[in-house]
Scaffold this motif. Structure first.
Motif, PDB file in Angstrom:
ATOM      1  N   VAL A 112     122.655  54.994  40.069  1.00 16.90           N
ATOM      2  CA  VAL A 112     122.520  55.971  41.140  1.00 16.90           C
ATOM      3  C   VAL A 112     121.505  56.993  40.647  1.00 16.90           C
ATOM      4  CG1 VAL A 112     123.706  57.605  42.638  1.00 16.90           C
ATOM      5  CG2 VAL A 112     124.963  55.664  41.676  1.00 16.90           C
ATOM      6  N   VAL A 113     120.375  57.117  41.359  1.00 20.29           N
ATOM      7  CA  VAL A 113     119.297  57.984  40.894  1.00 20.29           C
ATOM      8  C   VAL A 113     119.009  59.057  41.938  1.00 20.29           C
ATOM      9  CG1 VAL A 113     116.966  58.099  39.961  1.00 20.29           C
ATOM     10  CG2 VAL A 113     118.294  55.989  39.724  1.00 20.29           C
ATOM     11  N   LYS A 114     119.162  60.309  41.544  1.00 21.28           N
ATOM     12  CA  LYS A 114     118.829  61.429  42.430  1.00 21.28           C
ATOM     13  C   LYS A 114     117.325  61.651  42.436  1.00 21.28           C
ATOM     14  CE  LYS A 114     120.790  65.318  42.156  1.00 21.28           C
ATOM     15  NZ  LYS A 114     121.319  66.562  41.584  1.00 21.28           N
ATOM     16  N   CYS A 115     116.766  61.864  43.631  1.00 21.65           N
ATOM     17  CA  CYS A 115     115.333  62.126  43.775  1.00 21.65           C
ATOM     18  C   CYS A 115     115.122  63.272  44.761  1.00 21.65           C
ATOM     19  CB  CYS A 115     114.605  60.881  44.288  1.00 21.65           C
ATOM     20  SG  CYS A 115     114.691  59.453  43.190  1.00 21.65           S
ATOM     21  N   ALA A 116     113.899  63.788  44.781  1.00 20.30           N
ATOM     22  CA  ALA A 116     113.552  64.807  45.764  1.00 20.30           C
ATOM     23  C   ALA A 116     113.600  64.201  47.162  1.00 20.30           C
ATOM     24  CB  ALA A 116     112.160  65.362  45.483  1.00 20.30           C
ATOM     25  N   PRO A 117     114.024  64.972  48.173  1.00 25.38           N
ATOM     26  CA  PRO A 117     114.148  64.400  49.531  1.00 25.38           C
ATOM     27  C   PRO A 117     112.831  63.920  50.111  1.00 25.38           C
ATOM     28  CG  PRO A 117     114.477  66.791  49.559  1.00 25.38           C
ATOM     29  CD  PRO A 117     114.480  66.381  48.126  1.00 25.38           C
ATOM     30  N   ILE A 158     118.475  53.565  50.022  1.00 24.75           N
ATOM     31  CA  ILE A 158     118.007  54.946  49.901  1.00 24.75           C
ATOM     32  C   ILE A 158     118.837  55.806  50.846  1.00 24.75           C
ATOM     33  CG2 ILE A 158     116.076  56.526  50.123  1.00 24.75           C
ATOM     34  CD1 ILE A 158     114.209  54.171  49.613  1.00 24.75           C
ATOM     35  N   GLU A 159     119.558  56.751  50.280  1.00 23.02           N
ATOM     36  CA  GLU A 159     120.428  57.626  51.057  1.00 23.02           C
ATOM     37  C   GLU A 159     119.846  59.040  51.072  1.00 23.02           C
ATOM     38  OE1 GLU A 159     125.162  58.583  51.030  1.00 23.02           O
ATOM     39  OE2 GLU A 159     124.089  58.926  49.157  1.00 23.02           O
ATOM     40  N   VAL A 160     119.670  59.598  52.266  1.00 16.90           N
ATOM     41  CA  VAL A 160     119.196  60.976  52.403  1.00 16.90           C
ATOM     42  C   VAL A 160     120.364  61.821  52.892  1.00 16.90           C
ATOM     43  CG1 VAL A 160     117.511  62.517  53.465  1.00 16.90           C
ATOM     44  CG2 VAL A 160     116.888  60.134  52.979  1.00 16.90           C
ATOM     45  N   THR A 161     120.619  62.916  52.191  1.00 21.84           N
ATOM     46  CA  THR A 161     121.806  63.729  52.470  1.00 21.84           C
ATOM     47  C   THR A 161     121.413  65.155  52.829  1.00 21.84           C
ATOM     48  OG1 THR A 161     123.034  62.422  50.860  1.00 21.84           O
ATOM     49  CG2 THR A 161     124.020  64.502  51.534  1.00 21.84           C
ATOM     50  N   SER A 162     122.084  65.693  53.836  1.00 23.42           N
ATOM     51  CA  SER A 162     121.883  67.098  54.202  1.00 23.42           C
ATOM     52  C   SER A 162     123.223  67.827  54.155  1.00 23.42           C
ATOM     53  CB  SER A 162     121.268  67.226  55.607  1.00 23.42           C
ATOM     54  OG  SER A 162     122.206  66.865  56.607  1.00 23.42           O
ATOM     55  N   ALA A 163     123.141  69.111  53.883  1.00 26.72           N
ATOM     56  CA  ALA A 163     124.331  69.980  53.878  1.00 26.72           C
ATOM     57  C   ALA A 163     123.861  71.404  54.113  1.00 26.72           C
ATOM     58  CB  ALA A 163     125.081  69.888  52.545  1.00 26.72           C
ATOM     59  N   GLY A 164     124.675  72.146  54.851  1.00 22.95           N
ATOM     60  CA  GLY A 164     124.294  73.527  55.128  1.00 22.95           C
ATOM     61  C   GLY A 164     123.031  73.645  55.953  1.00 22.95           C
ATOM     62  N   GLY A 165     122.723  72.616  56.742  1.00 25.85           N
ATOM     63  CA  GLY A 165     121.543  72.666  57.597  1.00 25.85           C
ATOM     64  C   GLY A 165     120.247  72.301  56.903  1.00 25.85           C
ATOM     65  N   SER A 166     120.295  71.903  55.614  1.00 28.32           N
ATOM     66  CA  SER A 166     119.087  71.563  54.866  1.00 28.32           C
ATOM     67  C   SER A 166     119.209  70.178  54.248  1.00 28.32           C
ATOM     68  CB  SER A 166     118.845  72.579  53.739  1.00 28.32           C
ATOM     69  OG  SER A 166     118.658  73.876  54.254  1.00 28.32           O
ATOM     70  N   VAL A 167     118.085  69.476  54.176  1.00 27.91           N
ATOM     71  CA  VAL A 167     118.054  68.192  53.480  1.00 27.91           C
ATOM     72  C   VAL A 167     118.089  68.480  51.985  1.00 27.91           C
ATOM     73  CG1 VAL A 167     116.804  66.042  53.134  1.00 27.91           C
ATOM     74  CG2 VAL A 167     116.721  67.173  55.355  1.00 27.91           C
ATOM     75  N   ARG A 168     119.048  67.910  51.276  1.00 26.80           N
ATOM     76  CA  ARG A 168     119.259  68.247  49.869  1.00 26.80           C
ATOM     77  C   ARG A 168     118.631  67.261  48.898  1.00 26.80           C
ATOM     78  NH1 ARG A 168     122.164  72.999  49.082  1.00 26.80           N
ATOM     79  NH2 ARG A 168     122.777  73.744  51.165  1.00 26.80           N
ATOM     80  N   ALA A 190     115.125  59.981  56.857  1.00 27.92           N
ATOM     81  CA  ALA A 190     115.501  58.592  56.592  1.00 27.92           C
ATOM     82  C   ALA A 190     114.900  57.620  57.601  1.00 27.92           C
ATOM     83  CB  ALA A 190     117.028  58.461  56.587  1.00 27.92           C
ATOM     84  N   GLY A 191     114.188  58.119  58.611  1.00 32.14           N
ATOM     85  CA  GLY A 191     113.577  57.244  59.605  1.00 32.14           C
ATOM     86  C   GLY A 191     114.582  56.586  60.521  1.00 32.14           C
ATOM     87  N   LEU A 192     115.663  57.324  60.848  1.00 34.19           N
ATOM     88  CA  LEU A 192     116.756  56.754  61.637  1.00 34.19           C
ATOM     89  C   LEU A 192     116.952  57.482  62.968  1.00 34.19           C
ATOM     90  CD1 LEU A 192     119.253  56.238  58.680  1.00 34.19           C
ATOM     91  CD2 LEU A 192     117.850  54.492  59.814  1.00 34.19           C
ATOM     92  N   VAL A 193     115.884  58.054  63.498  1.00 30.81           N
ATOM     93  CA  VAL A 193     115.968  58.789  64.765  1.00 30.81           C
ATOM     94  C   VAL A 193     116.379  57.871  65.904  1.00 30.81           C
ATOM     95  CG1 VAL A 193     114.642  60.077  66.488  1.00 30.81           C
ATOM     96  CG2 VAL A 193     114.350  60.588  64.042  1.00 30.81           C
ATOM     97  N   ARG A 194     115.791  56.691  65.977  1.00 31.07           N
ATOM     98  CA  ARG A 194     116.121  55.758  67.063  1.00 31.07           C
ATOM     99  C   ARG A 194     117.575  55.301  66.957  1.00 31.07           C
ATOM    100  NH1 ARG A 194     112.356  53.287  69.998  1.00 31.07           N
ATOM    101  NH2 ARG A 194     113.553  51.337  69.989  1.00 31.07           N
TER     102      ARG A 194
END
Length: 406
Positions: free
Chosen positions: A209-214, A230-240, A294-298
């Motif tokens: 599991v490798v943490k990277c910049a968003p 590739i998992e993109v995570t947000s919290a508190g209204g910001s992409v972390r 993450a390119g998941l708008v659709r």
């Protein structure tokens, strides 16, 4: 002894030594920190406070003041994770430390596993993992940060090791390469410490599991041979962050995932993406940044019965607003002409003006200053490109923000 240097902005950065950590973790250091914590150290009081602390503690005052200020910052970021009132930090380590909601989320995904945090730094991830995993080990090459981790999470087994030289087998390896130096962010994965390509090579075929910049380039990661999720995570209204889960840990069939922790929503590229494109309905919705990144708008639009205004722009529209999401009720669609906009804003008694822009070269702050709203009503202006080629146009939607967006 604490050393001082300057970052790229010319600001002073303090560097702790092993003797500082030993002192701060001692009974004498704890008593001194308790005394220093009673000083407000605000902008208004800092000069007399620092003078008093120096008179009392001499050369130890720098470490005591820095630790006190870092502990205060840490409460907001890590307070939900552990009692950090007695933790030790460096400024860069605290900046890169995973925010509590994100660390807890990762710990849930790793529940029951044997985990080796090979870049444990000051111990943030260890604090999140220790109650959920079967076996936990931490290591780091930085002896100062490792000493701080021993103080912060004394119940976790730690050792000094270089993350590029594996020291465990049959364990999930958690890696968080440094993405800051001297206060400056590193955006190029080859400039991470250790470099991302070196880490991927060192643990090829291992569960990692490798943490990277968003903002990391997903295609560049694939070119390095990464074939997991590739998992993109947000919290508190910001992409972390963006997190690379190796194929051994990835959900079957999932290559991209967005996790919006504020409302416990997960969207993946395995979800349906049958999303239409059409003119604005009653509402415009600005999807969470993790979903966009993450390119998941659709996929998100299809889940909630929404449609796109343009196939290449992230703004969505619909006749309802998904629960907990910011929405903008369309009052009018206008051309991007300042005279027209100024007149429309005056008609709606606009005073507080929020400007959102996608796909158009507009500076929201500069435009707001030129429009000079003077009324009493909160209005949002959503500016976007619609169409392409000969049919391309810029639309400005005058909107009333929903309660979730205020």
């Amino acid at each position: 002894m604490v050393l001082q240097r300057h970052d790229h902005r010319g600001q002073t950065v303090l560097t702790f030594g092993r003797d500082d950590v030993t002192y701060l973790g001692s009974d004498a250091g704890a008593a001194a920190l308790a005394e220093v914590a009673r000083y407000p150290l605000t902008d208004a009081s800092r000069l007399p406070d620092v003078a008093a602390i120096r008179a009392r503690f001499g050369e130890r005052s720098v470490a005591l003041i820095e630790t006190t200020l870092l502990r205060r910052k840490a409460v907001a970021k890590l307070g939900e994770l552990a009692d950090v009132s007695g933790w030790l930090f460096t400024d860069e380590a605290l900046q890169q430390a995973t925010a509590a909601p994100v660390a807890r989320h990762r710990a849930v995904r790793l529940a029951g596993a044997v985990v080796h945090d090979a870049t444990c730094s000051i111990g943030t991830e260890l604090a999140a993992l220790r109650s959920s995993v079967a076996v936990l080990l931490g290591s780091d090459i930085d002896e100062v940060r490792l000493a701080m981790a021993r103080h912060n999470v004394p119940d976790v087994v730690l050792c000094r090791a270089d993350a590029l030289h594996p020291v465990t087998r049959d364990a999930v390896v958690l890696l968080d390469p440094a993405r800051r130096s001297g206060g400056r962010r590193r955006f190029d994965p080859s400039a991470y410490v250790p470099a991302l390509d070196g880490l991927l090579d060192a643990y090829r075929g291992r569960a990692t599991v490798v943490k990277c910049a968003p903002g990391i380039d997903f295609e560049a990661v694939r070119h390095l041979g990464f074939d997991g999720e590739i998992e993109v995570t947000s919290a508190g209204g910001s992409v972390r962050e963006a997190c690379l889960w190796s194929a051994e840990l990835a959900t079957p069939g999932v290559r991209r995932r967005a996790c919006v922790l504020d409302r416990d929503e997960v969207v993946t590229d395995a979800d349906p993406d049958d999303c239409l494109v059409g003119p604005a309905g009653r509402w415009i919705i600005d999807p969470d940044g993790a979903i966009v990144r993450a390119g998941l708008v659709r996929h998100y639009a299809a889940r909630h019965g929404l449609w796109q205004l343009d196939p290449d722009i992230a703004y969505l529209s619909g006749d309802h607003v998904p629960a907990g999401v910011r929405g903008f009720e369309v009052l009018d669609e206008l051309p991007l002409r300042e005279k027209v906009l100024r007149h429309a804003l005056a008609q709606h008694d606009c005073g507080q003006l929020e400007i959102l822009v996608r796909g158009v070269d507009v500076d929201p702050d500069a435009l707001r200053r030129r429009l000079k709203p003077t009324g009493n009503t909160a209005i949002s202006l959503v500016i976007t490109r619609i169409g392409s080629g000969a049919g391309e146009r810029t639309a400005a939607f005058l909107c009333r923000p929903s309660a979730a967006a205020r």
